[in-house]
Design a protein around this motif. Structure first.
Motif, PDB file in Angstrom:
ATOM      1  N   GLY A 199       0.584  -1.117  -0.056  1.00  0.00           N
ATOM      2  CA  GLY A 199       0.044   0.453   0.007  1.00  0.00           C
ATOM      3  C   GLY A 199       0.963   1.572  -0.124  1.00  0.00           C
ATOM      4  N   ALA A 200       1.585   1.080   0.543  1.00  0.00           N
ATOM      5  CA  ALA A 200       3.219   2.207   1.089  1.00  0.00           C
ATOM      6  C   ALA A 200       3.515   2.736  -0.335  1.00  0.00           C
ATOM      7  CB  ALA A 200       3.737   2.257   2.425  1.00  0.00           C
ATOM      8  N   VAL A 201       4.045   1.686  -1.188  1.00  0.00           N
ATOM      9  CA  VAL A 201       4.764   2.132  -2.025  1.00  0.00           C
ATOM     10  C   VAL A 201       3.604   2.029  -3.160  1.00  0.00           C
ATOM     11  CG1 VAL A 201       5.865  -0.012  -4.465  1.00  0.00           C
ATOM     12  CG2 VAL A 201       6.738   0.576  -2.206  1.00  0.00           C
ATOM     13  N   SER A 202       2.720   1.742  -3.190  1.00  0.00           N
ATOM     14  CA  SER A 202       1.763   2.398  -4.360  1.00  0.00           C
ATOM     15  C   SER A 202       1.020   3.954  -4.064  1.00  0.00           C
ATOM     16  CB  SER A 202       0.300   1.225  -4.609  1.00  0.00           C
ATOM     17  OG  SER A 202      -0.855   2.252  -3.513  1.00  0.00           O
ATOM     18  N   ILE A 203       1.337   4.314  -2.610  1.00  0.00           N
ATOM     19  CA  ILE A 203       1.047   5.474  -2.587  1.00  0.00           C
ATOM     20  C   ILE A 203       1.908   6.298  -3.260  1.00  0.00           C
ATOM     21  CG2 ILE A 203       1.080   7.669  -0.843  1.00  0.00           C
ATOM     22  CD1 ILE A 203      -1.310   5.305   0.350  1.00  0.00           C
ATOM     23  N   TRP A 204       3.389   5.882  -3.083  1.00  0.00           N
ATOM     24  CA  TRP A 204       4.864   6.947  -2.966  1.00  0.00           C
ATOM     25  C   TRP A 204       5.050   6.671  -4.871  1.00  0.00           C
ATOM     26  CZ3 TRP A 204       8.882   3.608  -5.529  1.00  0.00           C
ATOM     27  CH2 TRP A 204       9.885   4.868  -5.182  1.00  0.00           C
ATOM     28  N   ARG A 205       4.477   5.650  -5.358  1.00  0.00           N
ATOM     29  CA  ARG A 205       4.471   6.118  -6.614  1.00  0.00           C
ATOM     30  C   ARG A 205       3.846   6.811  -7.507  1.00  0.00           C
ATOM     31  NH1 ARG A 205       5.195  -0.163  -9.040  1.00  0.00           N
ATOM     32  NH2 ARG A 205       5.184   0.717 -10.810  1.00  0.00           N
ATOM     33  N   ARG A 206       2.504   7.050  -7.081  1.00  0.00           N
ATOM     34  CA  ARG A 206       1.384   7.490  -7.534  1.00  0.00           C
ATOM     35  C   ARG A 206       2.015   9.330  -7.779  1.00  0.00           C
ATOM     36  NH1 ARG A 206      -4.381   5.570  -7.086  1.00  0.00           N
ATOM     37  NH2 ARG A 206      -5.253   7.852  -6.153  1.00  0.00           N
ATOM     38  N   SER A 207       0.675   9.880  -8.796  1.00  0.00           N
ATOM     39  CA  SER A 207       1.083  11.106  -8.933  1.00  0.00           C
ATOM     40  C   SER A 207      -0.127  12.325  -8.684  1.00  0.00           C
ATOM     41  CB  SER A 207       1.558  11.797 -10.030  1.00  0.00           C
ATOM     42  OG  SER A 207       0.037  11.352 -11.343  1.00  0.00           O
ATOM     43  N   GLU A 208       0.018  13.387  -7.994  1.00  0.00           N
ATOM     44  CA  GLU A 208      -1.495  13.640  -7.007  1.00  0.00           C
ATOM     45  C   GLU A 208      -2.538  14.228  -7.727  1.00  0.00           C
ATOM     46  OE1 GLU A 208      -1.469  14.495  -4.326  1.00  0.00           O
ATOM     47  OE2 GLU A 208      -3.479  15.000  -4.669  1.00  0.00           O
ATOM     48  N   ALA A 209      -1.527  13.921  -9.927  1.00  0.00           N
ATOM     49  CA  ALA A 209      -3.220  14.301 -10.013  1.00  0.00           C
ATOM     50  C   ALA A 209      -3.882  13.272 -10.435  1.00  0.00           C
ATOM     51  CB  ALA A 209      -2.524  13.791 -12.326  1.00  0.00           C
ATOM     52  N   ALA A 210      -3.679  11.677 -10.364  1.00  0.00           N
ATOM     53  CA  ALA A 210      -3.942  10.426 -10.461  1.00  0.00           C
ATOM     54  C   ALA A 210      -4.892  10.439  -9.441  1.00  0.00           C
ATOM     55  CB  ALA A 210      -2.530   8.915 -10.525  1.00  0.00           C
ATOM     56  N   ALA A 211      -3.999  10.399  -8.275  1.00  0.00           N
ATOM     57  CA  ALA A 211      -4.931  10.152  -7.044  1.00  0.00           C
ATOM     58  C   ALA A 211      -6.094  11.206  -7.246  1.00  0.00           C
ATOM     59  CB  ALA A 211      -3.855  10.847  -5.850  1.00  0.00           C
ATOM     60  N   GLN A 212      -6.303  12.892  -7.577  1.00  0.00           N
ATOM     61  CA  GLN A 212      -7.523  13.517  -7.683  1.00  0.00           C
ATOM     62  C   GLN A 212      -8.490  12.238  -8.589  1.00  0.00           C
ATOM     63  OE1 GLN A 212      -6.212  16.937  -8.957  1.00  0.00           O
ATOM     64  NE2 GLN A 212      -6.422  17.731  -6.313  1.00  0.00           N
ATOM     65  N   GLU A 213      -7.491  12.153  -9.515  1.00  0.00           N
ATOM     66  CA  GLU A 213      -8.597  12.113 -11.124  1.00  0.00           C
ATOM     67  C   GLU A 213      -9.930  10.026 -10.122  1.00  0.00           C
ATOM     68  OE1 GLU A 213      -7.722   9.295 -15.091  1.00  0.00           O
ATOM     69  OE2 GLU A 213      -6.731  11.518 -14.819  1.00  0.00           O
ATOM     70  N   ASP A 214      -9.065   9.934  -9.033  1.00  0.00           N
ATOM     71  CA  ASP A 214      -9.844   8.532  -8.637  1.00  0.00           C
ATOM     72  C   ASP A 214     -10.734   8.593  -6.862  1.00  0.00           C
ATOM     73  OD1 ASP A 214      -7.574   7.932  -7.399  1.00  0.00           O
ATOM     74  OD2 ASP A 214      -6.866   5.818  -7.880  1.00  0.00           O
ATOM     75  N   TYR A 271      -8.550  10.035  -4.277  1.00  0.00           N
ATOM     76  CA  TYR A 271      -7.727   9.484  -3.370  1.00  0.00           C
ATOM     77  C   TYR A 271      -7.990   7.936  -3.199  1.00  0.00           C
ATOM     78  CZ  TYR A 271      -5.698  14.140  -3.471  1.00  0.00           C
ATOM     79  OH  TYR A 271      -5.439  15.134  -3.665  1.00  0.00           O
ATOM     80  N   ARG A 272      -8.071   7.478  -3.860  1.00  0.00           N
ATOM     81  CA  ARG A 272      -8.985   5.952  -3.433  1.00  0.00           C
ATOM     82  C   ARG A 272      -7.571   4.286  -2.212  1.00  0.00           C
ATOM     83  NH1 ARG A 272     -11.662   2.481  -8.492  1.00  0.00           N
ATOM     84  NH2 ARG A 272      -9.720   1.601  -8.318  1.00  0.00           N
ATOM     85  N   ALA A 273      -6.031   4.846  -2.862  1.00  0.00           N
ATOM     86  CA  ALA A 273      -5.170   4.312  -2.959  1.00  0.00           C
ATOM     87  C   ALA A 273      -5.314   5.256  -1.345  1.00  0.00           C
ATOM     88  CB  ALA A 273      -4.267   4.297  -3.439  1.00  0.00           C
ATOM     89  N   GLU A 274      -4.863   6.095  -1.074  1.00  0.00           N
ATOM     90  CA  GLU A 274      -4.760   6.577   0.482  1.00  0.00           C
ATOM     91  C   GLU A 274      -5.723   6.443   1.211  1.00  0.00           C
ATOM     92  OE1 GLU A 274      -4.778   8.208  -2.443  1.00  0.00           O
ATOM     93  OE2 GLU A 274      -2.353   9.136  -3.209  1.00  0.00           O
TER      94      GLU A 274
END
Lengths: 66, 324
Positions: free
Chosen positions: B261-276, B278-281
């Motif tokens: 989970g931490a690795v996936s958060i680290w690899r994500r860009s803010e744009a990708a997080a905003q798009e979904d 913040y599902r992974a977070e």
């Protein structure tokens, strides 16, 4: 003559008083329970009780191991 | 004959109800304190009389609550500014600041002395230090001074299982230290994941949160670093007297998932997080709660299984450290 309690403030005060009463009664019960528990766990303890008791003195030949 | 009526037709007077005093003690934080302290107390070698154990948990919780009241007293100016905290008893005007401070100080002293009398001096001293650490070191000093505030504040939350352990044994051991480290290292990734998806108004209150001072990318890296640092402590606890094969198996699985989970958060860009959204977070944050709860439940499970002689003998071969 009756004093009618109208205001919500009275309810709050009464709630506070009841809450505090419950806390205090709970605390008394807890200290009572603790006292019983401490006395029970120290049941084998004995003291000299005003006079010297050789049986309780580890340096005395009449010392009794408990 | 007529009734005498007290006429209070004016505006509602802000006066504290009993619930406001309870709210000052931060009951939600208290529940975590109770749970972790109880686990520390139950897995410790030796035992307390049930009433002594109950008293110990109550006074540890009360000490935690007292430090919460002191925190609310000191932070009333911040709480007033932020939406999430504006309705707390002090900023809402239901409890006077001095009253909250007096309650915090009085309950602190009371809880420390009572824990000392109910169990032992070291447990009382540790509780006193925890209150001092949370109220003074964290709240008054470091919270507004450094973006590492979450890390430092985590220490205060990490003490309860250690106090529970010390209440029974009278001394600190590697097991107690590892339970402390488990919560201490878990706190930063847990809160920073929340900070990533919760749009808070800490900046309005001028509290330096990592997401604001160092940006979101740095926060993602911090989550990964602290998660990596957490794993050894979680696994090490498995080879002490509070661990065992069941704990180890569970810890390996949980830590693997937490790391992923931490690795996936680290690899994500803010744009990708905003798009979904913040599902992974959000998933990581929810899992972090399960992660901590499951570790402490596994300690309890090991303690229960250790009552079976056959299992105890098998589990002893896993106990490489400590052995209290």
């Amino acid at each position: 003559m009756a004093i009618a309690r109208e205001h919500e403030l009275h309810k709050r005060r009464s709630g506070r008083n009841i809450g505090l009463a419950v806390v205090l009664v709970g605390f008394i019960a807890l200290v009572f329970g603790l006292t019983i528990a401490k006395v029970q766990s120290g049941a084998t303890l004995q003291a000299y009780d005003h006079s010297y008791r050789p049986a309780l003195d580890p340096d005395h030949p009449r010392f009794q191991q408990r | 004959m007529s009734d005498i009526r007290a006429d209070f037709s004016g505006p509602s007077v802000a006066e504290a109800g009993f619930g406001d005093y309870i709210a000052l003690l931060k009951p939600r934080v208290m529940s975590l304190v109770v749970f972790t302290a109880l686990v520390g107390l139950l897995v410790a070698p030796g035992s307390l009389h049930p009433i002594e154990a109950l008293a110990a948990i109550i006074f540890i919780a009360l000490g935690g609550g007292a430090s919460g009241a002191l925190n609310m007293w000191w932070d009333a100016d911040i709480d007033r500014v932020m939406k999430r905290t504006a309705n707390r008893p002090i900023p809402a005007g239901r409890v006077a600041p001095d009253e909250a401070m007096a309650l915090g100080v009085a309950l602190s002293g009371f809880a420390v002395i009572m824990l000392w009398l109910a169990t032992n001096a070291l447990a009382g001293a540790l509780l006193a230090f925890t209150i001092f650490f949370y109220a003074v070191i964290y709240t008054m000093w470091l919270k507004r001074a450094t973006p590492q505030n979450i890390v430092i504040g985590g220490a205060a939350g990490a003490f309860p299982p250690m106090i529970g352990w010390v209440a029974v044994t009278g001394s600190v051991s590697i097991e107690a230290a590892l339970m402390f480290m488990l919560i201490f290292m878990w706190t930063p990734p847990h809160f920073w994941a929340l900070a990533l998806f919760m749009k808070s108004d800490y900046h309005k209150a001028r509290v330096p949160m990592l997401t604001v001072t160092h940006g979101r990318k740095a926060t993602r890296a911090h989550i990964l670093v602290y998660t990596v640092a957490l794993v050894p402590f979680a696994l090490l606890a498995g080879v002490t007297s509070i661990g065992g094969p069941v704990y180890l198996a569970l810890a390996v699985g949980l830590n693997l998932l937490f790391l992923m989970g931490a690795v996936s958060i680290w690899r994500r860009s803010e744009a990708a997080a905003q798009e979904d959204g913040y599902r992974a977070e959000k998933r990581f944050f929810r899992f972090s709660l399960i992660y901590l709860f499951a570790h402490f439940m596994a300690f309890l499970l090991e303690a229960a299984l250790a009552r079976l002689p056959a299992y105890a003998e098998f589990a002893a071969s896993f106990s490489l450290l400590g052995g209290a």
